[in-house]
Design a protein around this motif. Structure first.
Motif, PDB file in Angstrom:
ATOM      1  N   LEU A 189       0.820  -1.204   0.000  1.00 38.69           N
ATOM      2  CA  LEU A 189       0.000   0.000   0.000  1.00 38.69           C
ATOM      3  C   LEU A 189       0.862   1.265   0.000  1.00 38.69           C
ATOM      4  CD1 LEU A 189      -2.942   0.617  -0.110  1.00 38.69           C
ATOM      5  CD2 LEU A 189      -3.072   0.395   2.356  1.00 38.69           C
TER       6      LEU A 189
ATOM      7  N   GLU B 155      -5.648  -0.856   7.643  1.00 39.75           N
ATOM      8  CA  GLU B 155      -5.129  -0.109   6.493  1.00 39.75           C
ATOM      9  C   GLU B 155      -5.909   1.167   6.239  1.00 39.75           C
ATOM     10  OE1 GLU B 155      -6.281  -3.259   6.226  1.00 39.75           O
ATOM     11  OE2 GLU B 155      -4.490  -4.496   6.056  1.00 39.75           O
TER      12      GLU B 155
ATOM     13  N   LEU C 183      -6.498   4.058   7.590  1.00 39.40           N
ATOM     14  CA  LEU C 183      -5.904   5.389   7.654  1.00 39.40           C
ATOM     15  C   LEU C 183      -4.882   5.575   6.541  1.00 39.40           C
ATOM     16  CD1 LEU C 183      -5.703   5.790  11.524  1.00 39.40           C
ATOM     17  CD2 LEU C 183      -7.478   6.580   9.945  1.00 39.40           C
ATOM     18  N   LYS C 184      -4.189   4.494   6.225  1.00 39.62           N
ATOM     19  CA  LYS C 184      -3.232   4.566   5.124  1.00 39.62           C
ATOM     20  C   LYS C 184      -3.967   4.765   3.794  1.00 39.62           C
ATOM     21  CE  LYS C 184       1.230   2.451   4.857  1.00 39.62           C
ATOM     22  NZ  LYS C 184       1.931   1.197   5.154  1.00 39.62           N
ATOM     23  N   ILE C 185      -5.054   4.026   3.627  1.00 45.44           N
ATOM     24  CA  ILE C 185      -5.846   4.197   2.404  1.00 45.44           C
ATOM     25  C   ILE C 185      -6.286   5.644   2.290  1.00 45.44           C
ATOM     26  CG2 ILE C 185      -8.033   3.591   1.281  1.00 45.44           C
ATOM     27  CD1 ILE C 185      -7.742   0.786   2.431  1.00 45.44           C
ATOM     28  N   ALA C 186      -6.754   6.194   3.426  1.00 52.13           N
ATOM     29  CA  ALA C 186      -7.229   7.572   3.408  1.00 52.13           C
ATOM     30  C   ALA C 186      -6.112   8.532   3.034  1.00 52.13           C
ATOM     31  CB  ALA C 186      -7.815   7.936   4.771  1.00 52.13           C
TER      32      ALA C 186
ATOM     33  N   LEU D  30     -12.521   9.941   9.105  1.00 49.70           N
ATOM     34  CA  LEU D  30     -11.201  10.143   8.532  1.00 49.70           C
ATOM     35  C   LEU D  30     -10.626  11.490   8.953  1.00 49.70           C
ATOM     36  CD1 LEU D  30     -11.738   8.547   5.012  1.00 49.70           C
ATOM     37  CD2 LEU D  30     -10.818   7.525   7.109  1.00 49.70           C
TER      38      LEU D  30
ATOM     39  N   ALA E   4      -9.736  11.521  12.701  1.00 45.33           N
ATOM     40  CA  ALA E   4      -8.522  10.785  13.031  1.00 45.33           C
ATOM     41  C   ALA E   4      -7.323  11.699  13.177  1.00 45.33           C
ATOM     42  CB  ALA E   4      -8.250   9.729  11.959  1.00 45.33           C
TER      43      ALA E   4
ATOM     44  N   LEU F 173     -11.306   1.524  15.873  1.00 40.67           N
ATOM     45  CA  LEU F 173     -11.049   0.618  14.753  1.00 40.67           C
ATOM     46  C   LEU F 173     -10.609  -0.759  15.267  1.00 40.67           C
ATOM     47  CD1 LEU F 173      -9.261   2.910  12.138  1.00 40.67           C
ATOM     48  CD2 LEU F 173     -11.570   1.973  12.031  1.00 40.67           C
TER      49      LEU F 173
END
Ligand SMILES: Cc1cc2nc3c(=O)[nH]c(=O)nc-3n(C[C@H](O)[C@H](O)[C@H](O)COP(=O)(O)OP(=O)(O)OC[C@H]3O[C@@H](n4cnc5c(N)ncnc54)[C@H](O)[C@@H]3O)c2cc1C
Ligand code: SF4
Ligand code: SF4
Ligand code: SF4
Lengths: 340, 260, 434, 295
Positions: free
Chosen positions: A257, B27, B29-32, C126, C129, C140
Motif C-alpha cells: 500500500l 489499512e 488510515l493509510k488508504i485515506a 477520517l 482521526a 477501529l
C-alpha cells in the motif's frame, strides 16, 4: 545394502527422537476417504494404512503459493526465503512418491536450476513406507512401484515390525544415533518380507501398457476419445493440483500500500485452464477443452518421455480419486489404445 | 500519479462491499492518506459531487431509475469506473428472479395499486455503462481490494487470475465435496479469489464470486446428472444465489440441450 | 414570528444505504416530516419463494451486510422452528458468540464512524482521526475485534458461510479460540477507555419525548441477552415471539421503499436503548453494569440520543459475555459434529433475535418438499421509522428558531442516533397477501 | 534416472538464482513509432553492463516494478556492448506500465534467455532476413550483428514490411542501410497516405511477400532464411520460401508463447517436449512442422 529391523513401538520412539532434527511430518486421516501429510503431534496419529494423500509431497518443495523475491523501488530485488534452514522429516512416502521427487528433480534441474526447490530438497529427510495397492494404483505399469534410492530410510511395514533399508549416508547417521532401537533382522523376517512382496505383486489390478504408448499417442492425436473427454472435463484443475509431477506455475507481483515495495509470488497453475496459453492480444493456443485435457496426458506420457526417457506419471492414482467427474486416466489411455 | 481523486458509490445493495472498505481497519488510515476520497456518502457527510474523478468504485445492482441516473453521472465524472462486488459485476442475488416481471413482484410485496415504487429489472452496471475493471465477490475480498488500491496508486490495475475455486480448494488440501459427499458445488464454475472459503468449512461453493470467464455448464450438468441428481435439482442448486444472472440463462440452455 | 422552512437533506450521510430527510415547515409548524428511503427494492420475499429452505439463510443475508450475521441466524432459527430442530448446546454458544461479534462490530462502527464525529464536531471519521488518533484507532481495533470474531465463527466477516441450519460447518480450534480470548481481553480494556470518553459528553435533550419501547425478554433469565422467546414492551406487555405481528402492523408509506410499523397505532422504538431500558437494570452484570450506572443512571431514558450511550454499554457487555462463551465452548469440546438431524415437512416458523439495531423477526412457511411458500421479514429499522419521524418532529418543535444549517445537522443527528440500516429497511415486507 | 544424491541437492541449492532480476536504468526512449517505443537500458551494476553477453534472437524478462514481468526480444547486437535495446509494443498491463516510465527510471532485467539465432552456423552463408511488423525487433539484433562482422557472412538480404510508413521500426537506420552496397535491404508498406507533415514515402507499396520479386536468384543450398512476424505473415512467407525450394531446416523462425519464468520451469510455453523459452524462441521450420501445435 544395509538392512535392519525395528519393532512398531520402537519405531514410534524413533520418530519422536527424530523431532530434534526438525519437524516430523506424517500421513494423517483428514476425512472418511482422505489423508494428508501434516506435522506430527504424536505418533498415534500416523495413518499407516493410508495409500494416497490429497496433495502429494510436492507441496513441501514447491508450495501452492510461495514468495520468490521481494523488491523495493529504492534497493531493487532480493531473495527473501522464509525459514531457509528449516529441516523437515517426512515419513510415509510410498515408492510412487519417492519416484515423483526424482522426476521433479529432473524438471527443476537442467540448464537453469531452481534454487528454491533444491534448498527444500536439501533440507528434507525422506522416510519411505511400503504399501499394498488398491484399485486405483498403477505404479507397477509406470515402473515406479519400487525404489532403490531416493530415500534416507525406507520402512517396510510387516505387521509387528518394519524391515528397514538404509538409502543414504544421512540415513545411516540416524541409525547410528538410535542404534539401540534397531536390530539385525532374522532370516524369518526376510521370509515374511518376501511373502508380503509376492502378495503385493499379485495385488495390482489396474494396468496400462506403456511400452509403445508415446507412439500410439503420436498417431492418435485426432482420436475421438479426446473430444469425449473434452465434453466431460470441467477444467477444474483438480487433477493437476493433486498430481505429484504437475509442477506448472504462474508468476505474479504484489505491491504494498505504501507503493514503495512489493513481492513476487509463484502459484500452482494448470494446463487445463484457458488462460494457460493466452498471449497478449487475446490469442489462446489451446482453445478447446479437448486440446487441453489431451495436453495433460501428452505432456506426461509423450513429451516427458521424449525429453527424459520416461513418463512423468507415477501411477499414484490421485487424479483418478479426486476428479469430480470421474475421469480415469488409465481407462482413457486404454481406450486410445483400443483396449477399452 | 499523485493522490487519485476517488468517489465511492452504492446503488441498490446490502452495502457489503463499502463495508469491506471500512473493514480494512489496519489499512484504513493509510488508504485515506493514499486516496483523495472526495465523495462517499456512506462514510462522510461533506461530499464533493461535481469535481471530476480519477476513479469511481461502484457497488450494487441497478434496480431503479435513480440508480441509472447516478451511474451515468458517475461515468461522466470518472476516468475509471470499477465495479465492486458481484451485484455490480454480474447482478448478484437481486437478479435471481429477473424472469418475474417487476410489476408482479411489486404487487406481491406492497399489495396492488401501488404505483410510486420505482423499480426496474435488476441488472449489473455493465448493462448501462462501460466498466473498466471488475472486482467480484459477495462481498469483495479484503486482500484483493487492498491490492487493487495499491495498484491504482501506481496507475495500474492488478491481474485477476482466471482460475476456478476448485484450484484454490485443492491448494488448501480440502477433500472435494462432490467426490466425498456427492453434493452440488459450484466451485468449477466460479472464479477464485476467496481461497475456497466455503469448501474449507465443509460447505459447497454457491458461486458468490461470479463466473470464471469460461464456464463449462455442459460438463457440470453431465456430472451432476450422473451423480443421480434431477435436472430440477441441478438448476435449483446451481442458481442458488449471487450467480443467477449469469448462471441461470446459460444453464437453462444447457438443460434444454440435454433434453434433445 | 412565524417560521417557514423547507429542509431537504437528500443524502443522509454516514448511514448504511440511501436515505434522506424531507421536512416542510409552515408558520412554525412542521407540516411534513418524511424520512425518505430510496434504496432500490430487491424483493427478497419474492426471491426466496420457491427456494429450498436451506438456500434461504444465505440469500436473506444479502438484505444487509452489517446485519448479515443477524439475518442469517434469524432465518436459520425460523427454519429450525418450523421443522422442530434441536441444536446442541455448543451450537447455541457458537451462535451467541457470532451475535456478539456482530454487535461489537456494528456498535463500534456506529460509535466510531458516526457518533463520535458528530459529538466532537467532525464530518467523518477520517477527518476526526487527525485530532483524535488514539480514540479512532481504539474504535477501529474494536471494530476489528468484532470482525475477527465473526470471521472465526461465521467463516467471513460479512455474509457468514459457516453458520448452518442445525449447527456449524467447521468448529474453530482451541488455538484459535484462545487467541480470540486474548484479543477480547484487550478489547475490553479498549472499550472501557472509550466509555471514559463518553462520560465527558453532555448529551443534549432536544429530541426527548415519551416513547414506547419493545425488546425480547432474555431467554436465560439470569443475564442480559440478545436471544429470547417473548417480546416485552414498556407498556408492561409480554407475548410470545410468534405473535410479532401484533407489534409490527406494517404499512407502505408513500415516500419510501420501506414500510413503517406501528404498535397499537403508535410509533415505538426497538434497539439498544429499548433493551437497556427494559432489561438493563435487571440483567446487566460486571463492567457493563458499572458503566450503565455511570452513563445512564436514570433508566428508563426517553431521549433517543441516549441510544448511542446504550450501544456503548452493550459493547462492553458483548465483550464480557463473549469471553465467557469462549470458555463455555472449550468446555463443551471441539470435536467435529454432524449437523442436527431433522425431517423436512410442511410447517411454519418464526425466528427472532436482538440485532444491533433492534429486534429482528423472520417468518417462513414451508411446504412438504421443503420449499418456501411464504416469507416475512421485519427489520428493526423498519420498526423504528415511525418513531424516528416522531422524534424529528419533536426536535423541530424544540429547535424551530435555530438557523437552518444548525437545524439540519441536529436532525441528521437524530436520524443517525437510530443507526438506521436502510438496506435492511427496504428488504420489503410482505403484506396483504390474499 | 538420476540417482538421489544429497550433495547434488546442496550444490543445486547454491546456484545463482535465475529468478532474480538485475536493476537497469532506462537511458533513452525512442518514441518514433506510436505504441512501438524503443527502450535503451543500461545495467546499474557496471560489471554486468560491460560483460552482459547474448546471442541475437534471445530475449529478456523485463520487470516493471510494481506491475510485473514480460518477455521481450533483444533488438541490439552483442557486438555493441554497454547498452541493451528492446522494441516494445504496448499490449497490456506490463507493457502499458513500461510506457509510463521515463528516462532515468529503473526496471528489472533477467536474461538473456532462449537459444537465439545459430550465428556460427550462419557464418559463410547467405542470409535472407524477412520481417513483418514487430518481427523486426529480433531481426534487428541479427542484422546489426551481421553488419558488425560483415566479412564473416556471404550475401545479406533484408525484406521488411509494415502497414504504414509511420509503422516502420528503425526507419532511419534502415533507410540508410538501403543505400549500402553490401546489404540488399528492401522495405515495403501496405498503404501510404502521405499525410501532411510526414515525409513522403518513396519506397515500395505492397506486402512483404511482394519484395521477393526483387530478389536476385538465390542459391538456397547455401542460404538461411530468418523470418519473424505475425501468424498470417508466416503463412505467406513460408509459402514463398518453400516455392523457392528452401530446405525446412534452413528456415529459421521465432515463435511466441505465453511465458512466466523464461527458464523452462513454469510449463506455459511447452509444446510437446520443446520449451519455447529454452529450445526456442528460434525454431527451424522442420521442428515447427513436427511439433504439433507449434504453429
Ligand atoms: C520470446 C518472446 C519475445 C517477445 N519479444 C517481444 C518484443 O520484442 N517486443 C514486444 O513488444 N513484445 C514481445 N513479446 C510479446 C510480449 O511478451 C507480450 O506482448 C507481453 O508479455 C504482453 O504483456 P502485457 O502484460 O503487457 O499484456 P497482457 O495482455 O496484459 O498480459 C497478460 C498475461 O499474458 C501473458 N502474456 C501475454 N502475452 C504474452 C506473450 N506474448 N508471451 C508471453 N506471455 C504473454 C503475460 O505474462 C501476462 O500474464 C515477446 C514474447 C515472447 C514470448
Ligand atoms: S497423472 Fe494421475 S496417476 Fe499419474 S502421477 Fe499424476 S495424479 Fe498420479
Ligand atoms: S480433475 Fe477431472 S474434471 Fe478436473 S480438470 Fe482434471 S480431468 Fe478435468
Ligand atoms: S467458496 Fe464460493 S460461495 Fe464460498 S466464498 Fe468462495 S466463491 Fe463464494
Amino acid at each position: 545394502m544395509n538392512i535392519l529391523k525395528i519393532t512398531r513401538e520402537k519405531f514410534q520412539d524413533f520418530l519422536i527422537g527424530m523431532q530434534k532434527h526438525g519437524e516430523v511430518h506424517i500421513p494423517k486421516r483428514k476425512t472418511e476417504t482422505t489423508y494428508v501429510y501434516d506435522i506430527m503431534d504424536s505418533p498415534d496419529e500416523i495413518a499407516y494404512e493410508y495409500l494416497r494423500t490429497i496433495l502429494p509431497v510436492k507441496k513441501y518443495f514447491i508450495k501452492p503459493k510461495e514468495k520468490l523475491i521481494k523488491y523495493s523501488f529504492d534497493s531493487g530485488f532480493s531473495i527473501d526465503l522464509e525459514d531457509p534452514d528449516k529441516k523437515v522429516i517426512i515419513f510415509g512416502l510410498h515408492p510412487c512418491d519417492i519416484n515423483s521427487l526424482k522426476i521433479l528433480d529432473l524438471a527443476f534441474s537442467g540448464k537453469y536450476v531452481d534454487p528454491y526447490y533444491f534448498n527444500r530438497r536439501k533440507n528434507t529427510v525422506i522416510f519411505g513406507l511400503g504399501c499394498m495397492p488398491d484399485e486405483k494404483c498403477f505404479c507397477r505399469s509406470m515402473g515406479t512401484d519400487h525404489v532403490t534410492d531416493g530415500y534416507d530410510l525406507y520402512f517396510n511395514d510387516l505387521g509387528d515390525f518394519f524391515l528397514v533399508n538404509v538409502g543414504s549416508s544421512l540415513g545411516d547417521d540416524f541409525i547410528k544415533e538410535f542404534s539401540d532401537l534397531f536390530e539385525k533382522p532374522e532370516p524369518e523376517d526376510i521370509d515374511i518380507y518376501i511373502e508380503k512382496r509376492n502378495l503385493r505383486a499379485k495385488s495390482f489390478k489396474l494396468q496400462l501398457d506403456v511400452s509403445d504408448l508415446p507412439y500410439i499417442l503420436d498417431i492418435e492425436r485426432e482420436s475421438e476419445v479426446w473430444n469425449e473427454l473434452g465434453n466431460k472435463c470441467l477444467c477444474c484443475g483438480s487433477c493437476s493440483m493433486v498430481c505429484p509431477t504437475c509442477y506448472c506455475f504462474n508468476i505474479f507481483d504484489t505491491i504494498d500500500l505504501d507503493g514503495k515495495s512489493g513481492e513476487r509470488y509463484r502459484q500452482w497453475d494448470t494446463c487445463l485452464s484457458k488462460d494457460y496459453t493466452l498471449v497478449a492480444g487475446g490469442h489462446v493456443f489451446r482453445k478447446n477443452r479437448a486440446d487441453r485435457v489431451k495436453n495433460r496426458y501428452y505432456h506426461k506420457q509423450h513429451g516427458f518421455v521424449e525429453e527424459y526417457g520416461r513418463p512423468s506419471c507415477t501411477g499414484c492414482g490421485r487424479c483418478i480419486q479426486f476428479c469430480p467427474t470421474k475421469i480415469h486416466v488409465v481407462e482413457v489411455l486404454n481406450k486410445v489404445m483400443g483396449k477399452s | 500519479m499523485n493522490k487519485p481523486k476517488v468517489g465511492i458509490y452504492g446503488l441498490t445493495s446490502c452495502a457489503g462491499d463499502q463495508l469491506v472498505i471500512l473493514n480494512c481497519e489496519d489499512e484504513l488510515l493509510k488508504i485515506a492518506s493514499k486516496l483523495d476520497i472526495i465523495d462517499w456518502v456512506m462514510a462522510q457527510s461533506k461530499n464533493d459531487e461535481t469535481t471530476p474523478l480519477d476513479v469511481a468504485l461502484v457497488e450494487g445492482v441497478v434496480a431503479q431509475q435513480r440508480d441509472i441516473d447516478l451511474l451515468k453521472k458517475v461515468r461522466n465524472r470518472a476516468k475509471l469506473v470499477i465495479a465492486i462486488g458481484t451485484c455490480a459485476c454480474f447482478g448478484g442475488v437481486a437478479a435471481m428472479k429477473n424472469q418475474i416481471p417487476r410489476e408482479v413482484m411489486k404487487a406481491e410485496v406492497y399489495g396492488d395499486n401501488i404505483d410510486f415504487i420505482d423499480s426496474v429489472k435488476a441488472q449489473p452496471i455493465g448493462s448501462f455503462i462501460k466498466v473498466d475493471y471488475r472486482l467480484p465477490g459477495c462481498p469483495i475480498e479484503k486482500d484483493q481490494l487492498i491490492q487493487m488500491i495499491s495498484s491504482l496508486c501506481l496507475g495500474d490495475l492488478p491481474e485477476i487470475l482466471n482460475i476456478p475455486v476448485c484450484m484454490e480448494c485443492k491448494m488448501r488440501e480440502n477433500a472435494c465435496l462432490v467426490v466425498e459427499k456427492g453434493v452440488v458445488c459450484c466451485g468449477s464454475l466460479t472464479v477464485a479469489g476467496c481461497n475456497a472459503r466455503c469448501p474449507s468449512h465443509n460447505v459447497p461453493c454457491s458461486g458468490c464470486h461470479g463466473p470464471i470467464e469460461e464456464t463449462h455448464y455442459d460438463a457440470n450438468v453431465l456430472m451432476f446428472k450422473q451423480a443421480g441428481l434431477t435436472r430440477k435439482d441441478i438448476e435449483q442448486k446451481m442458481s442458488m444465489f449471487s450467480t443467477p444472472a449469469w448462471m441461470q440463462e446459460k444453464l437453462m440452455e444447457e438443460i434444454k440441450d440435454e433434453s434433445k | 414570528m412565524k417560521v417557514n422552512k423547507n429542509i431537504h437533506i437528500p443524502h443522509l450521510g454516514r448511514v448504511e444505504g440511501h436515505g434522506g430527510i424531507e421536512i416542510d415547515i409552515k408558520d412554525g409548524e412542521p407540516i411534513k416530516v418524511n424520512l425518505d428511503i430510496y434504496e432500490g427494492s430487491r424483493f427478497y420475499e419474492v426471491l426466496v419463494l420457491g427456494k429450498y429452505y436451506y438456500e434461504v439463510p444465505s440469500i436473506i443475508s444479502r438484505v444487509c451486510a452489517i446485519c448479515s450475521a443477524s439475518h442469517t441466524l434469524a432465518a436459520q432459527m425460523a427454519i429450525e422452528n418450523a421443522f422442530g430442530v434441536e441444536v446442541s448446546k455448543r451450537t447455541e454458544f457458537l451462535r451467541g458468540l457470532l451475535i456478539h461479534g456482530g454487535m461489537i462490530e456494528s456498535h463500534s462502527l456506529h460509535l466510531a464512524a458516526l457518533v463520535l464525529p458528530d459529538l466532537l464536531g467532525y464530518d467523518g471519521v477520517l477527518n476526526m482521526a487527525k485530532d483524535y488518533p488514539k480514540e479512532v484507532s481504539i474504535a477501529l481495533e474494536l471494530k476489528k475485534l468484532g470482525n475477527t470474531l465473526q470471521e472465526l465463527i461465521g467463516g467471513r466477516a460479512i455474509h457468514p458461510i459457516n453458520a448452518l441450519i442445525g449447527g456449524f460447518g467447521k468448529i474453530p480450534t482451541k488455538q484459535e479460540l484462545l487467541s480470540l480470548k486474548n484479543s477480547l481481553s484487550k478489547g475490553l480494556e479498549h472499550a472501557l477507555i472509550l466509555a471514559d470518553l463518553f462520560k465527558t459528553f453532555k448529551i443534549s435533550d432536544y429530541a426527548e419525548s415519551p416513547t414506547i419501547y419493545a425488546a425480547l425478554e432474555p431467554r436465560d433469565k439470569t443475564r442480559y441477552s440478545f436471544l429470547g422467546d417473548y417480546i416485552i414492551t414498556s407498556l408492561n406487555e409480554r407475548f410470545p415471539k410468534e405473535e410479532f405481528r401484533k407489534i409490527c402492523h406494517e404499512g407502505v408509506v408513500k415516500h419510501s421503499h420501506a414500510k413503517q410499523s406501528l404498535y397499537s397505532g403508535k410509533p415505538f422504538m426497538t434497539g439498544a436503548l429499548a433493551r437497556i431500558n427494559l432489561n438493563g437494570e435487571k440483567y446487566l452484570h460486571g463492567k457493563a453494569k458499572e458503566i450503565q450506572e455511570q452513563l445512564l443512571p436514570n433508566l428508563p431514558s426517553q431521549n433517543i440520543l441516549h441510544n448511542n450511550t446504550a450501544q456503548m454499554i452493550e459493547l462492553i457487555h458483548s465483550i464480557e459475555r463473549a469471553l465467557q462463551l469462549v470458555d463455555l465452548i472449550i468446555n463443551e469440546g471441539l470435536e467435529p459434529e454432524d449437523l442436527a438431524e431433522f425431517e423436512v415437512h410442511a410447517g411454519k416458523g418464526v425466528g427472532a433475535l436482538e440485532a444491533p439495531r433492534g429486534t429482528l423477526y423472520h417468518y417462513y412457511e414451508i411446504d412438504d418438499e421443503g420449499k418456501i411458500v411464504e416469507a416475512d421479514i421485519v427489520t428493526p429499522t423498519a420498526q423504528n421509522l415511525a418513531n424516528c419521524e416522531k422524534d424529528l418532529r419533536v426536535s423541530i418543535e424544540n429547535l424551530i428558531n435555530e438557523p437552518k444549517e444548525y437545524l439540519e445537522f441536529k436532525l441528521e443527528m437524530v436520524a443517525r442516533a437510530y443507526d438506521p440500516c436502510i438496506s435492511c429497511a427496504v428488504h420489503l415486507v410482505k403484506l396483504n397477501k390474499s | 534416472m538420476l540417482r538421489h544424491s544429497a550433495l547434488d541437492h546442496t550444490l543445486k541449492a547454491k546456484v545463482r538464482n535465475p529468478y532474480l532480476p538485475h536493476l537497469a536504468r532506462i537511458v533513452r526512449i525512442d518514441r518514433a513509432v506510436q505504441d512501438n517505443y524503443v527502450f535503451y537500458f543500461r545495467f546499474e551494476d557496471p560489471k554486468i553492463a560491460e560483460t552482459f553477453d547474448y546471442n541475437p534472437g534471445q530475449f529478456l524478462e523485463i520487470t516493471v516494478l510494481g506491475t510485473g514481468e514480460a518477455p521481450i526480444s533483444l533488438s541490439s547486437s552483442p557486438t555493441r556492448k554497454g547498452i541493451v535495446e528492446t522494441c516494445v509494443r504496448r499490449m497490456g498491463r506490463v507493457t502499458n506500465a513500461l510506457y509510463r516510465l521515463k528516462e532515468n527510471n529503473v526496471v528489472g532485467i533477467r536474461g538473456p534467455f532462449g537459444n537465439g539465432y545459430p550465428v556460427e552456423e550462419l557464418k559463410g552463408q547467405n542470409v535472407l532476413m524477412v520481417a513483418g511488423g514487430l518481427g523486426m525487433a529480433p531481426i534487428r539484433s541479427l542484422l546489426n550483428y551481421i553488419l558488425d562482422r560483415r566479412y564473416e557472412f556471404n550475401d545479406v538480404y533484408l525484406l521488411y514490411g509494415a502497414r504504414y510508413p509511420e509503422d516502420l521500426l528503425f526507419k532511419e537506420e534502415l533507410t540508410l542501410l538501403s543505400q549500402r552496397a553490401d546489404v540488399n535491404c528492401l522495405l515495403a508498406v501496405e498503404q501510404s497516405y502521405n499525410l501532411p507533415g510526414n515525409p513522403i514515402w518513396n519506397g515500395k507499396i505492397g506486402l512483404v511477400t511482394d519484395l521477393f520479386d526483387y530478389l536476385p536468384e538465390l542459391d538456397v543450398s547455401s542460404t538461411y532464411a530468418v523470418i519473424c512476424g505475425p501468424p498470417i505473415f508466416y503463412k505467406f512467407v513460408l509459402e514463398r520460401l518453400l516455392k523457392l525450394k528452401f530446405s525446412k531446416n534452413r528456415i529459421l523462425m521465432s515463435l511466441e508463447r505465453r511465458m512466466e519464468c523464461g527458464i523452462g520451469k513454469c510449463g506455459h510455453c511447452a509444446i510437446g517436449y520443446k520449451y519455447t523459452c529454452l529450445d526456442g524462441p528460434v525454431f527451424t521450420y522442420w521442428d515447427a512442422v513436427n511439433l504439433p501445435e507449434l504453429l
